[in-house]
Design a protein around this motif. Structure first.
Motif, PDB file in Angstrom:
ATOM      1  N   VAL A 180       0.953  -1.316   0.069  1.00 48.10           N
ATOM      2  CA  VAL A 180       0.122   0.057   0.277  1.00 48.10           C
ATOM      3  C   VAL A 180       0.834   1.198   0.102  1.00 48.10           C
ATOM      4  N   ARG A 181       1.912   1.335   0.740  1.00 47.84           N
ATOM      5  CA  ARG A 181       2.782   2.571   1.067  1.00 47.84           C
ATOM      6  C   ARG A 181       3.251   2.783  -0.380  1.00 47.84           C
ATOM      7  N   ARG A 182       4.072   1.647  -1.059  1.00 44.04           N
ATOM      8  CA  ARG A 182       4.852   1.918  -1.946  1.00 44.04           C
ATOM      9  C   ARG A 182       3.893   2.413  -3.268  1.00 44.04           C
ATOM     10  N   THR A 183       2.574   1.851  -3.190  1.00 45.80           N
ATOM     11  CA  THR A 183       1.654   2.392  -4.296  1.00 45.80           C
ATOM     12  C   THR A 183       1.280   3.661  -4.337  1.00 45.80           C
ATOM     13  N   LEU A 184       1.034   4.431  -3.007  1.00 52.44           N
ATOM     14  CA  LEU A 184       0.878   5.457  -2.739  1.00 52.44           C
ATOM     15  C   LEU A 184       1.965   6.480  -3.066  1.00 52.44           C
ATOM     16  N   LEU A 185       3.239   6.072  -2.832  1.00 51.73           N
ATOM     17  CA  LEU A 185       4.378   6.729  -3.143  1.00 51.73           C
ATOM     18  C   LEU A 185       4.594   6.940  -4.522  1.00 51.73           C
ATOM     19  N   GLU A 186       3.971   5.936  -5.337  1.00 54.49           N
ATOM     20  CA  GLU A 186       4.311   6.010  -6.831  1.00 54.49           C
ATOM     21  C   GLU A 186       3.169   7.032  -7.329  1.00 54.49           C
ATOM     22  N   TRP A 187       2.382   7.560  -6.811  1.00 47.44           N
ATOM     23  CA  TRP A 187       1.370   8.407  -7.220  1.00 47.44           C
ATOM     24  C   TRP A 187       2.043   9.754  -7.616  1.00 47.44           C
ATOM     25  N   ARG A 188       1.717  10.227  -8.659  1.00 45.27           N
ATOM     26  CA  ARG A 188       2.141  11.653  -9.127  1.00 45.27           C
ATOM     27  C   ARG A 188       0.976  12.553  -9.102  1.00 45.27           C
ATOM     28  N   LEU A 189       0.891  13.936  -8.237  1.00 49.42           N
ATOM     29  CA  LEU A 189       0.041  14.694  -8.142  1.00 49.42           C
ATOM     30  C   LEU A 189       0.769  15.968  -8.821  1.00 49.42           C
ATOM     31  N   TYR A 190       0.087  16.547  -9.862  1.00 46.24           N
ATOM     32  CA  TYR A 190       1.187  17.719 -10.725  1.00 46.24           C
ATOM     33  C   TYR A 190      -0.076  18.959 -10.243  1.00 46.24           C
ATOM     34  N   HIS A 191       0.553  19.983  -9.800  1.00 43.17           N
ATOM     35  CA  HIS A 191      -0.239  21.287  -9.579  1.00 43.17           C
ATOM     36  C   HIS A 191       1.011  22.445  -9.409  1.00 43.17           C
ATOM     37  N   ASP A 192       0.361  23.450 -10.459  1.00 43.30           N
ATOM     38  CA  ASP A 192       1.172  24.449 -10.276  1.00 43.30           C
ATOM     39  C   ASP A 192       2.749  24.165 -10.730  1.00 43.30           C
TER      40      ASP A 192
END
Length: 377
Positions: A180-192
């Motif tokens: 679960v941790r590794r999956t969330l860490l791989e997320w990319r959220l692009y803002h500004d």
């Protein structure tokens, strides 16, 4: 093995009194200014922050009192923030549910005034029959199950502002938590994605194979070089750039440092370096790097990517988003009705309208059962 985001719940964050959303392959959120669209994006960022153990710091930077729901509460409604994500492996009979709640410290706690404190935290494996609790934290007490399924107390030095998800790195004994941790860490959220003169996008970067764009875009040149020199295939990228800027060509190199430039049809022998490009052009290229990289993350969230882009760029941007959603999950928050219309015409994903009702942000048609009225009908 990475996990797919199936559902997301947030309660008590800014204008999000309570919202539980069934995540699909491509979710697009449109709405007027001030309805709370960006709060949906920021709450996803907080879920990821739980994985890198920065949730307390992120909420402290916002100011916990400012971050919490400021509207009326029922007497039995707790003061605090709750986040929950449902993650599932392909073909699995059940899914993982990670939940965390954050609030103010108790008067006797050894903490800074107003410092966010993790009150409860859990990881469960949920099937139709039951929810099997793998990790259960209540204040300072933490229960975990070992590889054989036996429960036991966890002896770990964890501060009240820290998460077990971010603090307990023991894949051998706790593989589900690690997954679960590794999956969330791989997320990319692009803002500004910054385009000012000092922006990382305008600078060369270390020439190392980079399959995925960093959150701040600082490895953009290496992402392009990876496509051209490692994958040796830039056909899709070249097509998108020509669609956005007809006759324009991207040139990348990676000798010691990775860098990129554009050539324009009016100046075919002149290389325009990243530092010379307009804000809109550079931002579009950064979005191309995010959406067309060699390897996409398991989840991409974009917050108002149309900022500083010419309206005519909504078509190629929308096409990139749709194509990316065939490779990964994409969550898009936008003001642009034109961009949303491009995606709607593709027949891919779900375009949802975000509204406010009595001060609380909600998604039009969303029910308390995490379904939509039009789908129920």
């Amino acid at each position: 093995m990475t996990l797919t985001l199936k559902g997301f719940t947030v309660r008590g964050y800014r204008s999000l009194r309570r919202i539980s959303y069934p995540v699909s392959q491509l979710d697009v959120f449109v709405g007027a200014n001030g309805v709370g669209k960006s709060n949906l994006f920021r709450s996803l960022a907080l879920a990821r922050a739980a994985a890198d153990n920065s949730l307390g710091r992120e909420l402290a930077a916002e100011g916990l009192r400012s971050a919490l729901w400021a509207g009326p509460r029922r007497r039995d409604e707790p003061t605090g923030l709750e986040l929950s994500v449902d993650l599932a492996a392909a073909g699995a009979a059940g899914h993982f549910r990670y939940e965390v709640s954050v609030g103010f410290p108790a008067p006797t706690a050894g903490a800074f005034p107003g410092e966010p404190q993790v009150k409860t935290e859990s990881l469960s494996y949920v099937t139709r029959a039951r929810a099997h609790r793998l990790v259960d934290r209540k204040g300072a007490s933490v229960m975990v199950r070992d590889g054989s399924g036996r429960p036991g107390d966890l002896d770990i030095d964890v501060l009240p502002s820290e998460t077990i998800l971010g603090r307990l790195e023991d894949p051998a004994n706790h593989p589900e938590l690690d997954q679960v941790r590794r999956t969330l860490l791989e997320w990319r959220l692009y803002h500004d994605l910054r385009t000012d003169p000092a922006s990382p996008l305008r600078r060369p970067c270390v020439a190392v194979a980079s399959p995925t764009l960093d959150a701040d875009g600082s490895n953009l040149a290496a992402v392009f070089a990876t496509l051209s020199q490692i994958r040796q295939d830039t056909a899709d990228l070249d097509r998108v750039i020509d669609h956005a800027f007809p006759g324009t060509r991207l040139v990348s190199e990676a000798e010691g440092e990775a860098r990129f430039a554009l050539t324009y049809p009016d100046f075919p022998n002149r290389l325009f370096q990243a530092a010379e490009l307009s804000d809109g052009t550079l931002r579009f290229l950064a979005l191309a790097g995010a959406l067309m990289g060699y390897r996409l993350p398991p989840f991409i969230a974009l917050n108002e990517p149309e900022t500083s882009l010419h309206p005519d760029l909504m078509e190629p941007l929308g096409e990139m988003i749709v194509e990316a959603a065939r490779r990964t999950q994409v969550w898009l928050v936008t003001h642009s009705e034109r961009l949303a219309a491009v995606i709607a015409r593709s027949g891919e994903g779900a375009v949802r309208t975000v509204v406010k009702a009595e001060g609380a942000t909600t998604v039009e048609g969303l029910t308390l059962m995490r379904t939509f009225r039009d789908e129920d009908d």
